[in-house]
Design a protein around this motif. Structure first.
Motif, short mmCIF file in Angstrom:
data_model
loop_
_atom_site.label_atom_id
_atom_site.label_comp_id
_atom_site.label_asym_id
_atom_site.label_seq_id
_atom_site.Cartn_x
_atom_site.Cartn_y
_atom_site.Cartn_z
N ASN A 1 79.19 -54.92 -37.62
CA ASN A 1 77.95 -54.71 -36.87
C ASN A 1 76.84 -55.60 -37.41
N ASP A 2 75.90 -55.96 -36.56
CA ASP A 2 74.70 -56.64 -37.02
C ASP A 2 73.93 -55.69 -37.93
N ASP A 3 73.36 -56.21 -39.00
CA ASP A 3 72.64 -55.39 -39.96
C ASP A 3 71.14 -55.50 -39.69
N GLY B 1 71.12 -54.57 -47.56
CA GLY B 1 72.04 -54.42 -46.44
C GLY B 1 72.76 -53.08 -46.50
N ASN B 2 73.45 -52.74 -45.44
CA ASN B 2 74.21 -51.49 -45.38
C ASN B 2 75.70 -51.83 -45.37
N PRO B 3 76.45 -51.48 -46.44
CA PRO B 3 77.87 -51.82 -46.51
C PRO B 3 78.70 -51.28 -45.35
N ILE B 4 78.24 -50.19 -44.73
CA ILE B 4 78.98 -49.64 -43.60
C ILE B 4 78.99 -50.62 -42.44
N ASN B 5 77.95 -51.43 -42.33
CA ASN B 5 77.93 -52.43 -41.25
C ASN B 5 78.91 -53.57 -41.49
N MET B 6 79.42 -53.66 -42.71
CA MET B 6 80.38 -54.73 -43.01
C MET B 6 81.78 -54.32 -42.56
N TRP B 7 82.35 -53.29 -43.19
CA TRP B 7 83.72 -52.88 -42.87
C TRP B 7 83.84 -51.40 -42.55
N GLY B 8 82.72 -50.74 -42.28
CA GLY B 8 82.77 -49.34 -41.96
C GLY B 8 82.65 -48.47 -43.20
N PRO B 9 82.84 -47.15 -43.06
CA PRO B 9 82.75 -46.24 -44.21
C PRO B 9 83.86 -46.52 -45.21
N SER C 1 84.64 -65.28 -62.14
CA SER C 1 83.88 -64.05 -62.39
C SER C 1 83.71 -63.19 -61.15
N GLY C 2 84.81 -62.85 -60.53
CA GLY C 2 84.75 -62.02 -59.33
C GLY C 2 85.60 -60.78 -59.45
N CYS C 3 85.39 -59.86 -58.52
CA CYS C 3 86.21 -58.65 -58.43
C CYS C 3 86.96 -58.74 -57.10
N VAL C 4 88.19 -59.24 -57.16
CA VAL C 4 88.93 -59.58 -55.94
C VAL C 4 89.32 -58.34 -55.15
N GLN C 5 89.62 -57.24 -55.83
CA GLN C 5 89.99 -56.02 -55.12
C GLN C 5 88.79 -55.47 -54.34
N THR C 6 89.03 -55.02 -53.12
CA THR C 6 87.92 -54.49 -52.33
C THR C 6 88.14 -53.04 -51.88
N SER C 7 89.34 -52.50 -52.04
CA SER C 7 89.59 -51.17 -51.50
C SER C 7 89.80 -50.11 -52.57
N ASP C 8 89.81 -50.50 -53.87
CA ASP C 8 89.89 -49.46 -54.90
C ASP C 8 88.47 -49.06 -55.29
N PRO C 9 88.29 -47.96 -56.02
CA PRO C 9 86.93 -47.47 -56.32
C PRO C 9 86.05 -48.49 -57.03
N LEU C 10 86.60 -49.23 -57.98
CA LEU C 10 85.78 -50.21 -58.70
C LEU C 10 85.34 -51.34 -57.78
N GLY C 11 86.27 -51.84 -56.97
CA GLY C 11 85.92 -52.91 -56.05
C GLY C 11 84.90 -52.48 -55.01
N GLN C 12 85.07 -51.28 -54.47
CA GLN C 12 84.10 -50.78 -53.49
C GLN C 12 82.73 -50.57 -54.12
N ALA C 13 82.71 -50.07 -55.33
CA ALA C 13 81.43 -49.86 -56.01
C ALA C 13 80.72 -51.20 -56.24
N MET C 14 81.48 -52.23 -56.59
CA MET C 14 80.91 -53.55 -56.80
C MET C 14 80.31 -54.09 -55.50
N ILE C 15 81.04 -53.96 -54.41
CA ILE C 15 80.55 -54.45 -53.12
C ILE C 15 79.31 -53.67 -52.69
N ASP C 16 79.34 -52.37 -52.82
CA ASP C 16 78.17 -51.55 -52.47
C ASP C 16 76.94 -52.01 -53.24
N ALA C 17 77.11 -52.24 -54.54
CA ALA C 17 75.98 -52.64 -55.38
C ALA C 17 75.40 -53.97 -54.94
N VAL C 18 76.27 -54.92 -54.60
CA VAL C 18 75.80 -56.25 -54.18
C VAL C 18 75.09 -56.18 -52.84
#
Length: 338
Positions: free
Chosen positions: A131-133, A216-224, A193-210
């Motif tokens: 979705n557009d943010d 921005g709203n992470p839900i607009n990227m790939w949903g809940p 220096s990246g966190c390649v995983q995106t669907s485990d708790p650590l990867g999701q937490a990293m993406i949310d923080a960024v």
């Protein structure tokens, strides 16, 4: 010398060795540029004092003009592969970009390669958002980087058709996702220096923080968080698709290293900047270290070749990323020219 020897030598064709013709001119590159299939096109091009070019490229997918910085290959008479260098979470804002923080102009001066750094995309993970943010707007970076920009670059700069991609921090995740989205486009990946995983708790937490850092709203990227799109975009889950791609992964541990000093890269005696690098950069690098070890184990289980530089020290900062680029370039160059 006998007559027979002389005749034999005369029969051998001699190829004149010519000097490099120099990088392509702005006028020639502008004339040669062709639009992408969806109508994305080059709007303009100017040369900077350091020799880099600023391209203004219209993205049809995002309906906006984007700044793309290009370092030309030294010999315009020969086809050149392309190395895409992606910036981190800021998208290159506040002078936090490859051209401004590293020595890429001097480092690539004699390599027959076109180096391309798109600017913008802060907090976007360089992916196509669902979705557009309200704050970040329309994000269609996968489309731009894999389908819109390459034909423009290849036509303007005599591209050989061989591409590689490397990125730092946020983009160190994105380079893998882009390779998954466009199989066969990139011969090599550099992930620093990246966190390649995106669907485990650590990867999701990293993406949310960024993403939240840039409002921005992470839900607009790939949903809940439980949406299948998170796993669908997880390179660790789909690592088998990376087989055959040259892979380089690096990270420190967050423990201060040789560049984390007052005279370290980019510090210039600024004590406040050093403290930030030690504290924030230390925490971030400790997280990416965990992610890198997990990815290393995942690729080992699948018997997928990859080069890992898991340093015992070092923070989340440009000095180490410049070193990472230098160390990984021989591998990337070999993949581009094989």
């Amino acid at each position: 010398m006998t007559l027979i020897s002389a005749l034999s030598l005369a029969a051998v064709p001699v190829t004149a060795r010519s000097e490099p013709s120099g990088p392509i001119t702005v006028a020639a590159a502008t004339t040669a540029a062709r639009p992408a299939a969806d109508g994305s096109t080059l709007i303009g091009m100017v040369e900077n004092p350091d020799g880099m070019l600023d391209l203004r490229v219209h993205s049809a997918a995002m309906d906006t003009d984007l700044l793309v910085k290009v370092l030309r290959a030294p010999d315009s008479s020969l086809p050149a592969p392309t190395l895409y260098l992606l910036n981190g979470a800021s998208g290159g804002a506040d002078a936090s970009s490859w051209p401004e923080q590293t020595d890429i102009v001097d480092f690539f001066r004699h390599d027959q390669v076109t180096v391309v750094t798109p600017m913008g995309g802060n907090g976007s993970y360089f992916t196509d958002w669902r979705n557009d943010d309200p704050v970040l707007g329309r994000q269609r970076w996968t489309t731009f980087l894999t389908a819109e920009l390459p034909p423009i670059i290849d036509s303007a700069f005599n591209g050989s058709g061989a591409d590689a991609i490397a990125g730092i921090s946020m983009a160190a995740t994105s380079v893998f996702q882009l390779a998954l989205a466009a199989p066969g486009r990139y011969r090599a990946i550099g992930s620093y220096s990246g966190c390649v995983q995106t669907s485990d708790p650590l990867g999701q937490a990293m993406i949310d923080a960024v993403v939240l850092r840039w409002r921005g709203n992470p839900i607009n990227m790939w949903g809940p968080p439980n949406d299948p799109a998170w796993a669908a975009n997880d390179p660790a889950v789909h690592a088998e698709m990376l087989r055959g791609t040259a892979i380089y992964v690096s990270t420190g541990t967050g423990i201060p290293g040789s560049l984390d000093t007052l005279d370290g890269h980019g510090i210039r005696g600024n004590g406040g900047k050093l403290v930030g690098q030690l504290v924030n950069g230390g925490v971030l690098e400790a997280i990416t270290n965990q992610c890198a070890h997990a990815l290393h184990e995942r690729l080992r289980q699948l018997d997928i070749p990859a080069t890992f530089d898991l340093r015992p020290t070092g923070t989340h900062s440009w000095g180490y990323w410049q070193e990472d680029l230098h160390k990984s370039w021989p591998m990337i160059r070999d993949a581009l020219t094989r």
